[in-house]
Structures are given as structure tokens and as C-alpha cells.
Scaffold this active site. Structure first.
Site, short mmCIF file in Angstrom:
data_model
loop_
_atom_site.label_atom_id
_atom_site.label_comp_id
_atom_site.label_asym_id
_atom_site.label_seq_id
_atom_site.Cartn_x
_atom_site.Cartn_y
_atom_site.Cartn_z
N GLU A 119 0.80 -1.23 0.00
CA GLU A 119 0.00 0.00 0.00
C GLU A 119 0.83 1.28 0.00
O GLU A 119 0.46 2.27 0.61
CB GLU A 119 -0.96 0.00 1.20
CG GLU A 119 -1.97 -1.13 1.16
CD GLU A 119 -2.94 -1.11 2.31
OE1 GLU A 119 -4.14 -1.37 2.09
OE2 GLU A 119 -2.51 -0.84 3.45
N ASN A 120 1.94 1.26 -0.69
CA ASN A 120 2.72 2.48 -0.83
C ASN A 120 2.31 3.19 -2.12
O ASN A 120 2.69 2.77 -3.21
CB ASN A 120 4.22 2.17 -0.86
CG ASN A 120 5.06 3.41 -1.16
OD1 ASN A 120 4.66 4.53 -0.86
ND2 ASN A 120 6.21 3.19 -1.77
#
Length: 687
Positions: free
Chosen positions: A320-321
Site C-alpha cells: 500500500e505504498n
């Protein structure tokens, strides 16, 4: 010849008859189901002279396990076992004889198989490794049954081994910190259902939960004082080791890094003041992959952490970057151009390769969420698949992509128990995707799976009720053959296993009453408990809208926290309605349905005299349900209702569909089906 044939045939029929009875009675607490079970004749009676002997008495792990076994055997049966510890020599007259060939290593692909033989005379448990003995002891405890005057273990032979070598439970302690006693009791439960990997999610935007002596500001500024000391980490690692469980630490980088940057903002991608995140969600603070100090600090930090966790694998997160702070940073943009890095994913791959190299120095192999996938990553890495249809990716696709690239994988998509889905949905998800068209070699690269317990919406009071008993069913999916999929059989056994877990210390049953007593401010909880047994918390994270309804310090003591997935009375009622539709003249079914409706019709009257803000929010559910139940009951008994009743019934049903206080009523579909059935019956009668 014919005479002997008939005798033999008769004998076979008797054995089959016994086996049928045996299956329904004596295996109803077994989970996971072993590979091979053969019924023998008779029972081993448990008496106070019960003894355990170990062939290799030098093995501390087995001495501890055998002692725990004796205690639990005694607790289960009430038999005051005379010998509270294993005896030192292998004696012929011993009740339980334990032997194994070698001490097992807590590593991937270690032998966990065991053979168990129970006769009326004694019990023999054999394995290649001591870890196999641990698994066999848990099976043996699940086989304890009672007659009128005694407790016994049925005579049988079991040959057993796991289908997958990686069978995990992840507990997130970053969003809501979980004390040692929570971790320990869940390790006990994991061992009971043969899970073998405890994935400890230790860092995130909301907290850095491990003491660091090399970078003390991490726990001093990034944990609100809620963290594990080195001594406590070692205590948990040993506790898990005693139960044959590996401990996999996760230090999530480069995203999910707010807590790290609160302590050391100089390695962040944005020049700002960071503060620990209090809400849930995906946030932008990210480590700077172009800053050499980032790697210098992580090398020193990971060396310290690697010394605490002996497992060969080390989870680096990597999920989830979105790279928002990377895009806003001119220095990072320049670095990308200078090094021909076209995308943020390529930049994260550059970061991951540097981290993989660092960890390799400490003899660690990388595990990461599926976003770290790249052909450039060394094939020693294990890719952790978690995204599915809810995240816009076909279920199992990332796992298939990973094995086709040559990576070992583990699956968590389908096992996100914090989403509050019913047990059936999890149980029918297999780590090997259906119709994947993978080769046998590629299928073998699927190591197994992990149950994920994200902790945005749990505290130590409620976490057990979100993990158990559903995780026991998923554990069976990881251990047992892929054709063990009968839902009714699983649910029957799961009810019994749930009670066994409570005896181990899991609080999923008793803490429900604790929360309900807190709501009523009394011990009069019968009515609200009935209501909770037909309500379930909202699913798929819809309870915590935008991640801002609750914070990391929020107490979860509301009605939704007392409710669980698989609302027990709703399940039973829904089954009865389905049966009645198929058997409309079955009076017994009508009586049972009517009893539920009668009880629900009285709930509002029982709750009305309570008066506090929490329970007053719940009363509208009970009031509407009471009116609805009265009309449906009348309809069921009289086969007709007037137009005014039909209008009110319609209004009640529409209101009942609207979630209140973060729960939904799980009997509405069945009530609609029942009323439609009654309406059709009424129309047919009027013709």
C-alpha cells in the site's frame, strides 16, 4: 468356503457399522481432520494411574508438552492423575508411550507427521521429529470422550501429516497493542489446531511496538509506551517454540512508516513533522529510498531485530505504498530520472533489493506483501498474496503470477477474518486457486496460507472473538486434504472445538457477556444476548467509515463488539425457514420457528426498562423486531393476515434492513422468504 465367506462378510459389516457410529460420535471434536483414520475395536479408559513415558527424556520441548498434556487431560476429565509428570523410562505398562527420531527444527518444510495408535491396553505416539509429537498430542486431546461412568479414547490408528508447510496466523499489534497474555493464549490456540507460524505485525503508522536499544526513540516516541521489551520478545519466541510454532516478525517498510518517522523524520520522503497516526487507513508517510541514511539505519535496526527472532524469514511489509510523498519530492524525482527508474514500483523494487541484501547479511530471507513482486527480486523471497476482488484484482491472480515468476507464495486473500465474513466463506477458500492450470511444480511453490487479524477494530477484550473459532476451520483447510469440505460436518465439529478453545483460555465466549453486562449495567443480559445472537457487525470495513470513526485508543465495548460473525440463532432460524419452505406441512418446524418469533416479540419489553445512552441506541432494533415477529408469528399460525398487517409487515421489513449501531439483523432474508411462502400459500388457499 461359503461359511467362512459369510462369517468374514458379517465381520466386515459389523466393523462398518461401528465405524459409522464412531464417525458421528467420537470424531466430532477433531479439527483438523487427520489424513488417515482406521477404527479398531474397544476403548482406552482414562484412570488415575494414567502415565506418560518418553523414550528420549533429554528433549525439553517434549517434557514440557507431555506435562501440559497430563494437566489438560486431568482438567478435561476431572480424573486426579497420580503421576503429574512424564516418567523417565519407557515402561511396558505405561499408558502413553512417546517416541521420535530427532529434534525438529523450527523451519519451513520440517517433518510434522505422526502416527497414533490407541488400543484398550495403551496408546503409542510415534513421529520422526518432536514437532510431530506435539501435533499428535493435540489430536489425542481432541479424542477424549465420555461414557456414563468413565472417560475414554476410542481405539483407532491415525497416520497424519499436513498438506501445507506454512500455516499461519497474523496478529497486528500496531493499531491496537496486545499484551503478552493475549499473544500467549492465542499461541496455545494455534497449537491446538496445528497452526505453525505466528506472524507478528509489529510496526505501522499507529505504532512501533518493539524496544530498540540502537534507536530508542522508535519505542520512546513511536509507541505511546506500549511496546515489547527484548526480554518479552524472547519470552514469546520461546513460548511459541515450545509449541512448535515459528515467529515471523514484520517491520513494514517503506510505507506504513509514520511511527518510524515520528522518531526519525530525517529518513522520511517529506520534510515535515510527523505524529503517530490515530486513525485507520492508508497514509502517505514513506521512507526515502534515495537517502543512504535510510539504509544505514535499517541495517543497524534489522541487525538488532534479527538477533531477537531466530526464524530464517523476515517480513518487510511493502504494501500500500502509493508514493505520494515520493512524487512531491524533487530530489526523489531527480534520482528516478538519473537512474532510469520510470515508476514508483520500480523505485520500491530498488528499495526492496537493497533491503534484501541487508537481510541476507543476517541470514534472513525476505517475506513481503504481493506489492514487492518483481522479476528482479531474488527467488529466495516469499510473496504474500492478499489482494482479491475487493481490491480490483481477480482472486488468486497475484499468487498465480508469483509462482509463474518462480517465487514461493503464501495466501491471505480469503482469510481476512477482521472483515467479519461467515466461516463458510473462509473455509471454502483453498490456497491452490481453483482452475489455475498450474503445473505440479508450480503448485508445490504455494506454501500455504495465513489468517490475518488486523486490529483497527479490536482490543484485548474483543480480539479473541474475531479470531476464533473461525480460524480453527481455516487451520483445517491448511492441514487436511483438499476434499475435506463438508460444511455441515465442519460446523458440527467447530462448535465443539470452540468450547475446547475456551478451556485453553481463549475469551471469545465469556467476554461477550462482559460487554453485554457493561451495556445493561447489570447482570440481566438475557434479552440483549438474544438480540446479539441474531445480529452481526457490519462487514468489509463498512463499520469504520473512512477510517475515522474509531481511533487507536477507542474502547470497543459497544453492542457491535459483543456481536460476532456467524450469529448462532440467526443461523439456526435461517435453516429452519429453509426446511419449512421445502416441507410446508411439517408441524415440528413450525413450532420451532414460532418459539423464536415469540421470544423476539418480547425483546423490546424486556429491554425497555434499561436506560442509558448505549442501550437506548439499541432499542429501535428490538422494537421493530418485536412488531415484525408478532405479525409473522400470527401469519404462520393463521395462514392469513389483513391488509393493514401486510402494510405494517412491509414497513417493519424495510426498517429492519437498515443497519443500526454498526450491526445488521441476519434473519431478514429468511423472514422475507417465509412471508413470501406464507403469502403464496394464502393465495393458493383462497382459490
Amino acid at each position: 468356503m461359503n461359511r467362512y465367506f459369510l462369517i468374514l462378510l458379517f465381520g466386515v459389516l459389523i466393523i462398518q457399522l461401528n465405524y459409522g457410529q464412531y464417525k458421528s460420535q467420537d470424531l466430532n471434536a477433531l479439527m483438523p481432520i487427520p489424513n488417515s483414520i482406521t477404527k479398531d475395536i474397544g476403548e482406552f479408559l482414562i484412570k488415575k494411574n494414567f502415565t506418560v513415558c518418553i523414550e528420549d527424556t533429554s528433549n525439553i520441548r517434549i517434557r514440557k508438552a507431555a506435562t501440559r498434556f497430563i494437566r489438560r487431560l486431568s482438567d478435561e476429565t476431572g480424573v486426579f492423575v497420580q503421576y503429574g509428570f512424564p516418567i523417565d523410562k519407557l515402561k511396558e505398562e505405561s499408558s502413553l508411550k512417546i517416541s521420535f527420531k530427532r529434534e525438529g527444527a523450527l523451519k519451513l518444510f520440517e517433518d510434522e507427521s505422526y502416527n497414533l495408535s490407541v488400543t484398550p491396553k495403551n496408546i503409542v505416539l510415534e513421529a520422526t521429529t518432536d514437532i510431530g509429537i506435539l501435533r499428535g498430542l493435540e489430536t489425542l486431546l481432541q479424542l477424549i470422550h465420555s461414557g456414563s461412568d468413565y472417560f475414554y479414547i476410542p481405539a483407532l490408528r491415525i497416520i497424519d501429516s499436513p498438506r501445507f508447510p506454512w500455516r499461519g496466523l497474523m496478529i497486528d499489534v500496531a493499531r491496537h497493542f496486545q499484551p503478552l497474555d493475549v499473544i500467549k493464549r492465542n499461541l496455545d490456540a494455534m497449537a491446538a489446531v496445528k497452526l505453525n507460524v505466528f506472524h507478528w505485525h509489529l510496526t505501522d503508522d499507529q505504532g512501533f511496538r518493539v524496544e530498540s536499544k540502537v534507536y530508542p526513540k522508535l519505542h520512546e516516541l513511536g509507541s505511546d509506551g506500549l511496546y515489547y521489551t527484548h526480554e518479552q520478545i524472547k519470552e514469546i519466541v520461546q513460548y511459541a517454540s515450545d509449541r512448535g510454532i515459528r515467529v515471523l516478525p514484520e517491520f513494514d517498510v517503506p510505507g506504513h512508516a509514520t511511527a518510524i518517522l515520528t522518531a526519525y523524520p530525517e529518513i522520511g520522503s517529506k520534510d515535515t513533522i510527523y505524529e503517530i497516526e490515530r486513525n485507520a487507513g492508508v497514509f502517505h508517510p514513506t521512507l526515502d529510498p534515495t537517502n543512504e541514511k535510510t539504509y544505514e539505519m535499517l541495517a543497524i535496526l534489522f541487525e538488532e531485530m534479527a538477533s531477537l527472532f531466530p526464524d530464517e524469514y523476515f517480513h518487510i511489509g511493502g504494501d500500500e505504498n502509493e508514493g505520494k510523498h515520493w512524487d512531491e519530492n524533487e530530489k526523489i524525482s531527480h534520482f528516478k530520472k538519473e537512474n532510469n527508474i520510470k515508476t514508483n514500483h520500480e523505485l520500491q523494487t530498488y528499495f526492496n533489493l537493497r533491503i534484501q541484501k541487508i537481510l541476507k547479511k543476517y541470514n534472513k530471507k525476505v517475506v513481503g506483501w504481493e506489492e514487492i513482486m518483481s522479476p528482479d527480486l531474488e527467488k529466495t523471497a516469499v510473496l504474500h498474496s492478499w489482494r482479491g476482488a475487493h481490491e480490483g484484482l481477480p482472486d488468486g491472480q497475484s499468487l498465480i503470477n508469483a509462482v509463474k515468476l518462480g517465487y514461493k507464495t503464501i495466501l491471505s486473500n480469503g482469510y481476512y477474518i477482521d472483515r467479519m465474513h461467515p466461516v463458510e466463506e473462509h473455509y471454502l477458500v483453498d490456497p491452490v486457486p481453483v482452475d489455475s492450470k498450474l503445473t505440479t511444480e508450480q503448485e508445490n511453490m504455494i506454501l500455504g496460507g495465513e489468517v490475518t487479524m488486523w486490529s483497527e477494530l479490536v482490543t484485548p477484550l474483543t480480539i479473541d472473538s474475531r479470531i476464533w473459532p473461525r480460524t480453527a476451520a481455516i487451520a483445517e483447510r491448511f492441514w487436511s486434504a483438499n476434499d475435506v469440505v463438508k460444511l455441515d460436518d465442519m460446523k458440527l465439529r467447530l462448535r465443539n472445538v470452540s468450547l475446547q478453545l475456551e478451556k485453553l483460555g481463549i475469551t471469545h465466549i465469556k467476554n461477550k457477556d462482559v460487554i453485554l453486562r457493561n451495556i445493561t449495567k447489570s447482570d440481566d443480559i438475557d434479552a440483549i444476548k438474544q438480540l446479539s445472537n441474531i445480529c452481526e457487525p457490519l462487514k468489509k470495513y463498512t463499520r469504520n467509515k473512512d477510517g475515522i470513526e474509531y481511533q487507536t485508543y477507542t474502547p470497543f465495548t459497544l453492542f457491535a463488539d459483543a456481536c460476532t460473525s456467524d450469529a448462532i440463532d440467526a443461523k439456526r432460524f435461517n435453516t429452519l425457514v429453509q426446511q419449512l419452505i421445502l416441507q410446508p406441512n411439517n408441524k415440528t418446524l413450525k413450532v420451532k420457528i414460532n418459539q423464536y418469533l415469540k421470544n423476539w416479540s418480547l425483546l423490546y419489553d424486556h429491554l425497555e426498562h434499561f436506560d442509558n445512552p448505549i442501550i437506548n441506541e439499541i432499542k429501535p432494533i428490538a422494537k421493530n423486531l418485536s412488531g415484525l415477529s408478532n405479525i409473522v408469528s400470527y401469519y404462520l399460525n393463521n395462514n392469513k393476515i389483513n391488509s393493514d398487517q401486510k402494510q405494517r409487515l412491509k414497513e417493519y421489513l424495510e426498517i429492519a434492513k437498515i443497519p443500526i449501531v454498526d450491526v445488521e439483523l441476519m434473519i431478514i432474508d429468511s423472514l422475507e422468504k417465509l412471508t413470501n411462502h406464507l403469502h403464496n400459500y394464502e393465495k393458493g388457499s383462497n382459490k
